[in-house]
Motif scaffolding. Structure first.
Motif, PDB file in Angstrom:
ATOM      1  N   UNK A   1      -2.938   7.212   3.427  1.00  0.00           N
ATOM      2  CA  UNK A   1      -3.334   8.236   2.451  1.00  0.00           C
ATOM      3  C   UNK A   1      -2.756   7.870   1.079  1.00  0.00           C
ATOM      4  N   UNK A   2      -3.631   7.671   0.104  1.00  0.00           N
ATOM      5  CA  UNK A   2      -3.122   7.149  -1.178  1.00  0.00           C
ATOM      6  C   UNK A   2      -2.068   8.018  -1.844  1.00  0.00           C
ATOM      7  N   UNK A   3      -2.149   9.317  -1.659  1.00  0.00           N
ATOM      8  CA  UNK A   3      -1.195  10.162  -2.374  1.00  0.00           C
ATOM      9  C   UNK A   3      -0.002  10.561  -1.514  1.00  0.00           C
ATOM     10  N   UNK A   4       0.214   9.855  -0.418  1.00  0.00           N
ATOM     11  CA  UNK A   4       1.418  10.135   0.378  1.00  0.00           C
ATOM     12  C   UNK A   4       2.667   9.835  -0.444  1.00  0.00           C
ATOM     13  N   UNK A   5       3.725  10.549  -0.134  1.00  0.00           N
ATOM     14  CA  UNK A   5       5.020  10.121  -0.648  1.00  0.00           C
ATOM     15  C   UNK A   5       5.353   8.768  -0.041  1.00  0.00           C
ATOM     16  N   UNK A   6       5.984   7.933  -0.839  1.00  0.00           N
ATOM     17  CA  UNK A   6       6.420   6.650  -0.310  1.00  0.00           C
ATOM     18  C   UNK A   6       7.876   6.745   0.159  1.00  0.00           C
ATOM     19  N   UNK A   7       8.142   6.109   1.279  1.00  0.00           N
ATOM     20  CA  UNK A   7       9.512   6.040   1.784  1.00  0.00           C
ATOM     21  C   UNK A   7       9.881   4.573   1.956  1.00  0.00           C
ATOM     22  N   UNK A   8      10.973   4.183   1.366  1.00  0.00           N
ATOM     23  CA  UNK A   8      11.464   2.806   1.493  1.00  0.00           C
ATOM     24  C   UNK A   8      12.830   2.830   2.173  1.00  0.00           C
ATOM     25  N   UNK A   9      12.963   2.040   3.209  1.00  0.00           N
ATOM     26  CA  UNK A   9      14.261   1.895   3.855  1.00  0.00           C
ATOM     27  C   UNK A   9      14.942   0.680   3.224  1.00  0.00           C
ATOM     28  N   UNK A  10      15.632   0.921   2.122  1.00  0.00           N
ATOM     29  CA  UNK A  10      16.191  -0.219   1.384  1.00  0.00           C
ATOM     30  C   UNK A  10      17.297  -0.890   2.191  1.00  0.00           C
ATOM     31  N   UNK A  11      18.028  -0.107   2.940  1.00  0.00           N
ATOM     32  CA  UNK A  11      18.994  -0.674   3.891  1.00  0.00           C
ATOM     33  C   UNK A  11      18.237  -1.033   5.168  1.00  0.00           C
ATOM     34  N   UNK A  12      17.410  -2.062   5.063  1.00  0.00           N
ATOM     35  CA  UNK A  12      16.434  -2.379   6.099  1.00  0.00           C
ATOM     36  C   UNK A  12      17.018  -2.733   7.453  1.00  0.00           C
ATOM     37  N   UNK A  13      18.286  -3.158   7.461  1.00  0.00           N
ATOM     38  CA  UNK A  13      18.909  -3.449   8.756  1.00  0.00           C
ATOM     39  C   UNK A  13      18.922  -2.214   9.643  1.00  0.00           C
ATOM     40  N   UNK A  14      18.861  -1.044   9.021  1.00  0.00           N
ATOM     41  CA  UNK A  14      18.842   0.179   9.829  1.00  0.00           C
ATOM     42  C   UNK A  14      17.451   0.544  10.297  1.00  0.00           C
ATOM     43  N   UNK A  15      16.669  -0.473  10.638  1.00  0.00           N
ATOM     44  CA  UNK A  15      15.243  -0.255  10.918  1.00  0.00           C
ATOM     45  C   UNK A  15      14.993   0.787  12.003  1.00  0.00           C
ATOM     46  N   UNK A  16      15.935   0.927  12.926  1.00  0.00           N
ATOM     47  CA  UNK A  16      15.695   1.913  13.999  1.00  0.00           C
ATOM     48  C   UNK A  16      15.571   3.337  13.451  1.00  0.00           C
ATOM     49  N   UNK A  17      16.110   3.568  12.274  1.00  0.00           N
ATOM     50  CA  UNK A  17      15.894   4.888  11.666  1.00  0.00           C
ATOM     51  C   UNK A  17      14.403   5.105  11.430  1.00  0.00           C
ATOM     52  N   UNK A  18      13.776   4.090  10.884  1.00  0.00           N
ATOM     53  CA  UNK A  18      12.360   4.208  10.554  1.00  0.00           C
ATOM     54  C   UNK A  18      11.499   4.217  11.821  1.00  0.00           C
ATOM     55  N   UNK A  19      11.850   3.349  12.760  1.00  0.00           N
ATOM     56  CA  UNK A  19      11.042   3.328  13.993  1.00  0.00           C
ATOM     57  C   UNK A  19      11.139   4.660  14.713  1.00  0.00           C
ATOM     58  N   UNK A  20      12.335   5.207  14.767  1.00  0.00           N
ATOM     59  CA  UNK A  20      12.497   6.494  15.444  1.00  0.00           C
ATOM     60  C   UNK A  20      11.684   7.575  14.730  1.00  0.00           C
ATOM     61  N   UNK A  21      11.796   7.605  13.397  1.00  0.00           N
ATOM     62  CA  UNK A  21      11.043   8.605  12.634  1.00  0.00           C
ATOM     63  C   UNK A  21       9.548   8.446  12.847  1.00  0.00           C
ATOM     64  N   UNK A  22       9.097   7.204  12.834  1.00  0.00           N
ATOM     65  CA  UNK A  22       7.649   6.987  12.890  1.00  0.00           C
ATOM     66  C   UNK A  22       7.094   7.234  14.297  1.00  0.00           C
TER      67      UNK A  22
ATOM     68  N   UNK B   1       1.689   1.465   9.857  1.00  0.00           N
ATOM     69  CA  UNK B   1       2.712   1.926  10.802  1.00  0.00           C
ATOM     70  C   UNK B   1       3.869   2.590  10.062  1.00  0.00           C
ATOM     71  N   UNK B   2       3.641   2.933   8.810  1.00  0.00           N
ATOM     72  CA  UNK B   2       4.664   3.675   8.074  1.00  0.00           C
ATOM     73  C   UNK B   2       5.723   2.800   7.432  1.00  0.00           C
ATOM     74  N   UNK B   3       5.426   1.532   7.246  1.00  0.00           N
ATOM     75  CA  UNK B   3       6.369   0.657   6.551  1.00  0.00           C
ATOM     76  C   UNK B   3       5.756   0.274   5.206  1.00  0.00           C
ATOM     77  N   UNK B   4       6.311   0.813   4.142  1.00  0.00           N
ATOM     78  CA  UNK B   4       5.721   0.629   2.815  1.00  0.00           C
ATOM     79  C   UNK B   4       6.044  -0.729   2.223  1.00  0.00           C
ATOM     80  N   UNK B   5       7.106  -1.353   2.738  1.00  0.00           N
ATOM     81  CA  UNK B   5       7.540  -2.598   2.158  1.00  0.00           C
ATOM     82  C   UNK B   5       8.536  -3.241   3.121  1.00  0.00           C
TER      83      UNK B   5
END
Lengths: 679, 679
Positions: free
Chosen positions: B56-77, B110-114
Motif C-alpha cells: 500500500x503506497x501510503x503505508x507508514x514505513x518501518x525500518x529496523x535499523x538495528x537489523x541484527x534484531x531481525x526476529x523482532x520484525x519477523x515476529x511482528x510480521x 513481506x514487510x521489509x522496507x529495506x
C-alpha cells in the motif's frame, strides 16, 4: 616599517596566499585569508615547533584538516623557515613536482604532518595523534612526550560523519591535548551553511564533553587567550572562531565565491589597497619576515631542554624510545612468530582448528609481550575478533591501555590509526569485519596514499560468515582492496600462513596492509618440509622460510606426470583446492595447488618465478569465495574460476558454499571441462 | 485466557524470538526482547499498515535499523498477518532460503522496507523515505501521500558517522514525519556503552533541532503517549526508550551477553517461568494471536478511504501518481535524450567541448521538464557539478524543491537515495566527486544488494582533476566499483555516449548505476553513421541506436587490412585512443578503437559479439587513466595497458597525463612493442 603588528604578520600570510593563487590560476583563498589571524596567534605565541628540526619528536602537531586551504600551511612554513618551503616553492604552488601541492601531502620534513583533502580525515588523524601522544606519554613520561595537537578545521570536516565520530570519542576519552581551530565562516562550497545545517555546532561539542570557546577569529589577542585556556583545560578544546571567509578581498569576502572563485591580479591589487600592503607580489617586508623567522625559533629553548632530557636517559630506555620512534621492531618479535609457526606446523590442527580470526588473535596475544608499542583499535567487535585478550583499555583515566574501544565508528578507527602511524612511536591496528571495511575505506585510501604502516585487520571475510547473511558477507571487497595502489592484501590459508603474513605485515613499512581472516576454522594446510627430518635444524628452517613472502607459491605440486592443472586459491579456499586436487590426482590428472596469500607480492616476483608457480601449460582454475574480478591476470585465455558472481545469502556457511558451488567437486569439474575443451 | 494484556502481546514477540533463536542456534535476542513493548505500542496503536496489502503506497514505513534484531520484525510480521511470514518461516529462521533471514532483506511484500545490517544505514534510509514522502506529498497532496516513517534504532546506528549526519540534516530539514525509536539499553557488543561514549545522546538530538521524549521502553502506555506527541510535533522525533536488553532472560538481561550470546532450551524454559508464559515453543495462544491479527487490520478503514480517494482522482493525475509509484518513465523522456544526442552528433564539438560533468548537467537540465520525479542530492558541490540549474532547493519550508543540499555528508546522501528509491515515487540522484565515492560506498553496496535503481553520479573521475592532487584523483575507484555485483558502471566518452548512458541508467530498474564523468572537456568522438545521409531518417536512426547499450563497441574500425591491433578505452581516454590509432594507421598498422562505456554490459553480450569487438587475432591495449586491475579479462595473455600504477600527483592535468605516460604516443608504442614481440 617599524616592528610589525600582529595584524601585519597575518597579512603576510594573506598576501603570499593571494599571490600564489593568482599565479596558479586556481586555489582556495577562503581558508588562508580567513584563518590568517588564528594561525598567527598559534604559530607566534603557542606552537612548540622547530623548523630547523621539523621532525623533532615532541613537537606540537598541526593538521590542516581543511586541506584545500593549503596556502595557509605553505605560507606559514615559508615564513617560519622550513627549508623545503622556499619562496620559489611558494611561487610554484600547484605546479607539478612543487613542494607546495594543491592539498598538503604528508612530509613532516616540510611541516606537513598528514595528507589532507577529503574532509573529516584530518581531524580524525589529529585525534589519532593525540592518542599516540597520550599513549607514549604514559609509557615514557612527560619529560619526553608532552605536546599538543592542533587542527585547523572548516564546516565540512564537522558535517562529515567521521568528524562527528571524532567529536564523540575524543570527548569520551578526554583528550585534553587536542585543540580544534574552527573556521566558523558560515560559508561552504554551496554558499551559506544555512543551506544544510542549523544546529549550534559549539553546543554539539559541549554535549560531547568538550571545552568550547567562542571568539572573534580575527582578534589575535582573543584567539591567543582562548588558546591559553584550551591548553589548561583537561578536556579537548574547540575554539569556535568567527571569521570572514577570504577576508581582505573586497569582491569576495564573506561570500560563497570567497571559497575558491578564481582570483585575478586586480583582486590582489585591490586587497593591497584595502589592507594597506604596499609591497610587490611574493615580497614579505624584511621586518615582517624577521618577526616570522623569530617566531620560528621560539621553541629553541624547549627543543634544547628536551634534547638534554633525552640524552640524559639511561641507555636502555633511550634506545627503546628511539626504536619506537624510528618504527623499528624490537628483538624477539620475529622469533615469537617463528615459534608460533613451528608449533602450528607440528600440531597440524584439522578438525579442531580455530577460526581464522582467532588464529590472528592468538598470534597477537603472543606479540603482546614483545611489541609494547602495538595499539589495537576495534569497532565494537571485541568478542568475535578477540584481539584484546591480555590488553587493557585505553581510557580517559588510564592512557597506558593498549586497546581502544572505538565504538561503532569504523571510519574514525581507520583515520585514527593513520594519525597514530603518522605521529610515530606506536604501531596501530584497526580491527573489524571485512564487510565493514567499506566504512573505513576512505581512511585506508589515505593510509595507502601516505604510505603509512597501519595494520588493518579484518575478520569474517566471505560467505563463511553464514547466517548473518549478505550484508555481512564480503564478495567484492577483496577485489576492491587489491585494486588500491600501495595496499598489501594478505589472506592466509592457515595458522602457518597467518604467522607468515603477520611477519610480512610487521616488516612492511612503506604502506598499510589489510590482513584478512576467515570466521570459520582454518585447518592446517601447510606441511613440514618434505626434505626435513625431526632435527631442530629443519624445524627452524621451516619456521624461518616465509613462503608467503613471495605472495604465491606451490603448496602441493602435481604428481604422476607433468602438471596438467593448477588450482589457485587463497585463505579458506586453499583447503578446498587441496581436496579438489585429491579428486583430480585420483583420476590421474596431475594437479598442483598454489596458495596465493598476497597477490601484490606475487605480482612483484620475476616472470620466471611467476610462470613456474602458475604452470605454463597447465589449465588454471582459481578458487576464492569472492568475485572473479582481478583474477584473470593469472588464468590465461582459457582459465576458470570457482567463486561468487553475486552477493551472498543468509544460511549456514556450509550450505552457502554448496549453493554457490564453491566446492572441491565444482573445482575438479571445472578443470575437467577445461581439459576437455583443450583436447 | 481472557483478553490479553498489552504486555502479553509483547511477550508473544519475545517468545517467538527466543524459540526461533534457540532453534537456529544463533541470532540476536537483545533487540526483540528489549523492544517488544515499543513494537507493541507502535503496531497495535499507531502504525498505518495493512498486512493484506503490504505495498500500500501510503503505508507508514518501518525500518529496523538495528537489523541484527531481525526476529523482532519477523515476529511482528507473523503476528500481524503478513502472508509470507508464516509460522513455518519463523521456524526456519536463518535457514537457507527462508523468508526470515539473519538480517532483514528488502521485500516490502513481506514487510521489509529495506535491507539492514550495517549499522547506521537504516536510519539514513528512513530519512530518505521521509524526504520522498514529503516530496510526493508536496506534489500529490496529503490525500494521497501522508504517512510516517518509523525506525527502530540501537546505539550502534547513532555512533556511526552516517547516523550523526542524518541527525544533523533531518533536524535542519525539519522532517516531522520521521520518528526514531531508540533502544537505549546502554549495551553494545563490547559491553557497557560507557566503554565508548559518554555524551547525552538525547541532548545531541535536541541540539540538532529534534523533538525528544525520554520514556520507559517497557511501559507500553508511556511509549504510546510519546508516539502521539511525536506525531504531533513538527520536528523529527526521537523516542529515547530506556530498555533492558534481552528482557526476560534472567541469565542475560541487562548484560553484554544479552546482545547475542547463544541461547539454549533451558533459557527458554527459564523465561517461560519468569514471564508466566506456559505455552509450548512457537505457540502463540489463540487470544493473543487474535489480538495481534486484529491489530493487523486496524488500518483497514484508512486503507479503504485512501483507495477511494485515489480512485476518485482525475484520470490524468491518477495515471501520473500510479506511474511514478510503479517507477515507470513518462512519455518523452527518451525523445529528450535522443534530441540531445542528435544535436551532439551534429555539433561535433571539439576544442569547445564542455567538461564531462557539464554534459551530464546539460542532459539533466533537459530532463527537468519531463521527469518531475527526479530528486537530486548533492554533497556541497553544486557549482562544480552543476546538477541544480533550474531546480530549486528542497527545504523545511518548501518540500516541493527537487534539489537537496546534503551538506558535506556523502555517506548520508547515498543512503538517503536508497531510502528514496525504496520508498518509491521518486528517482533519486546522488552527486559528488568520484574520489569521494568511497565515503558513499557502504550505501552504494546496499543499493546494489537491494537492487535499488539509484543513480550515483560522479564527476572529476581521474588525474584529469589536475592541481587538486592525488587525494582528489581516483585511480582505483573505477575498478572498485566494477568489482561490485549488480552495479552498472558507466563512463561515457563524449556527449553522445553521455546521452546513451543516461538512457541506459534511466531504463535500468534492477539495480543502481554509477555514472562517471570527467572534469575535463570531452570532445565528441562519435561520428554520424557512415551509411547515413542528411535525411531526417538517418539522423533518427543514429539517435535511436544506443551503441553504448552493448557496453563496448567498435568506434573506429581498422583500415587498410585485417585488424592488427585493438585499442580499448573509456571516457576521456577514448580521444587518446583515437589519436593513437591515427599514429598507427599512418604507419600502416590497421588499428581499431573500441569504446567501452560499460564493462558489465559488455560482459553480458554473447561470446561472438565480444570476440568480434575485441578482435580475435589483434594485439589488445587498454587505455584508462586508472589502474589495470580488472582489465586483463579483455587483454589476453599478451595484452598491454596504458594507465596508472600508483596514485596521482598535484599538477596540471595535461602534465599529469604526460608524467604518467597516458598518451597517444605511449599507447602506439605499446602496440608496436607487442606486435614486435609476436613477430
Amino acid at each position: 616599517m617599524t616592528a610589525p603588528t600582529p595584524t601585519q604578520l597575518a597579512h603576510a600570510i594573506r598576501f603570499l596566499a593571494i599571490d600564489a593563487i593568482v599565479r596558479a590560476t586556481e586555489g582556495h583563498q577562503g581558508v588562508p585569508l580567513g584563518m590568517a589571524e588564528i594561525a598567527t596567534a598559534l604559530y607566534t605565541r603557542h606552537l612548540k615547533f622547530n623548523p630547523a628540526d621539523p621532525t623533532w619528536p615532541d613537537r606540537d602537531r598541526v593538521v590542516l584538516s581543511n586541506g584545500h586551504g593549503s596556502m595557509l600551511l605553505w605560507a606559514l612554513n615559508y615564513l617560519t623557515g622550513y627549508e623545503k618551503i622556499s619562496l620559489d616553492e611558494i611561487r610554484r604552488f600547484r605546479e607539478l613536482g612543487a613542494h607546495c601541492e594543491g592539498h598538503p601531502e604528508f612530509d613532516p620534513s616540510k611541516g606537513v604532518e598528514v595528507t589532507t583533502g577529503p574532509l573529516g580525515q584530518g581531524i580524525a588523524n589529529a585525534f589519532g595523534m593525540a592518542i599516540a601522544e597520550a599513549s607514549q606519554r604514559a609509557r615514557f613520561g612527560a619529560g619526553l612526550v608532552d605536546h599538543f595537537t592542533y587542527a585547523f578545521v572548516g564546516d565540512g570536516c564537522l558535517q562529515e560523519g567521521i568528524g562527528q565520530e571524532m567529536i564523540s570519542l575524543a570527548g569520551h576519552l578526554r583528550l585534553g591535548r587536542l585543540v580544534l581551530l574552527w573556521d566558523d565562516n558560515q560559508i561552504t562550497d554551496d554558499g551559506s551553511t544555512a543551506l544544510s545545517i542549523s544546529e549550534d555546532v559549539a553546543e554539539r561539542f559541549r554535549v560531547a564533553g568538550w571545552h568550547v570557546a567562542e571568539v572573534d577569529g580575527h582578534d589575535i589577542d582573543a584567539v591567543s587567550a582562548a588558546m591559553d585556556a584550551a591548553r589548561q583545560d583537561p578536556r579537548p578544546s574547540l575554539l569556535a572562531c568567527r571569521t570572514v571567509i577570504a577576508r581582505g578581498l573586497a569582491r569576495l569576502q564573506g561570500q560563497r565565491g570567497g571559497h575558491s572563485a578564481r582570483l585575478y591580479p586586480e583582486d590582489a591589487d585591490a586587497a593591497r589597497q584595502l589592507l594597506d600592503w604596499p609591497h610587490p607580489p611574493f615580497e614579505t617586508p624584511a621586518p615582517v619576515l624577521h618577526a616570522w623567522r623569530t617566531a620560528g625559533t621560539r621553541s629553541l629553548p624547549a627543543h634544547a631542554a628536551w634534547t638534554a632530557r633525552r640524552d640524559a636517559l639511561p641507555a636502555v630506555e633511550r634506545a627503546e624510545f628511539d626504536r619506537t620512534l624510528a618504527g623499528e621492531l624490537p628483538a624477539g618479535w620475529r622469533e615469537t612468530l617463528h615459534a608460533y609457526k613451528r608449533e602450528a606446523l607440528a600440531a597440524q590442527r584439522m578438525q579442531d582448528a580455530p577460526g581464522g580470526i582467532l588464529i590472528s588473535a592468538d598470534i597477537n596475544d603472543r606479540l603482546t609481550d614483545v611489541l609494547p608499542e602495538r595499539l589495537v583499535g576495534c569497532a565494537d567487535l571485541e568478542a568475535p575478533t578477540s584481539h584484546k585478550r591480555r590488553l587493557h583499555a585505553f581510557t580517559a583515566d588510564d592512557p597506558s591501555g593498549r586497546y581502544i574501544h572505538c565504538g561503532v565508528r569504523e571510519h574514525l578507527m581507520g583515520a585514527m590509526a593513520n594519525g597514530m602511524a603518522a605521529h610515530g612511536g606506536v604501531i596501530p591496528l584497526a580491527v573489524t569485519y571485512l564487510a565493514f571495511s567499506d566504512y573505513e575505506r576512505p581512511a585506508m585510501r589515505m593510509a595507502a596514499l601516505m604510505g603509512l604502516p597501519v595494520k588493518f585487520v579484518f575478520s569474517h571475510d566471505s560467505i563463511g560468515v553464514g547466517k548473518n547473511g549478505p550484508t555481512h558477507q564480503p564478495v567484492e571487497i577483496l577485489a576492491a582492496l587489491r585494486s588500491m595502489p600501495n595496499m598489501l592484501v594478505l589472506r592466509p590459508a592457515d595458522a602457518v600462513e597467518a604467522a607468515e603474513c603477520w611477519e610480512i605485515a610487521l616488516e612492511h613499512r612503506s604502506g598499510p596492509v589489510s590482513l584478512v581472516f576467515a570466521r570459520q576454522a582454518l585447518p592446517t594446510v601447510r606441511r613440514p618440509s618434505a626434505t626435513g627430518d625431526d632435527s631442530d635444524d629443519s624445524d627452524d628452517s621451516d619456521a624461518r622460510d616465509n613462503r608467503s613472502r613471495r605472495g604465491g607459491y606451490v603448496l602441493a605440486e602435481a604428481e604422476g606426470g607433468p602438471r596438467a592443472a593448477t588450482l589457485l586459491a587463497t585463505g579458506s579456499e586453499v583447503a578446498i583446492a587441496l581436496k579438489a586436487r585429491d579428486l583430480l590426482q585420483a583420476e590421474g590428472v596431475p594437479t598442483a595447488v598454489v596458495s596465493m596469500p598476497c597477490c601484490e607480492r606475487f605480482d612483484a616476483q620475476d616472470a620466471d618465478y611467476r610462470r613456474s608457480v602458475l604452470g605454463r601449460g597447465a589449465v588454471r582454475v582459481a578458487i576464492e569465495a569472492a568475485v572473479r574480478f582481478g583474477w584473470d591476470r593469472y588464468l590465461g585465455e582459457d582459465g576458470g574460476f570457482v567463486g561468487m558472481t553475486s552477493f551472498g545469502a543468509s544460511g549456514p556457511a556450509d550450505a552457502l558454499y554448496e549453493k554457490f558451488g564453491i566446492t572441491a567437486a565444482a573445482a575438479a569439474a571445472t578443470v575437467r571441462q577445461l581439459l576437455a575443451q583443450r583436447a
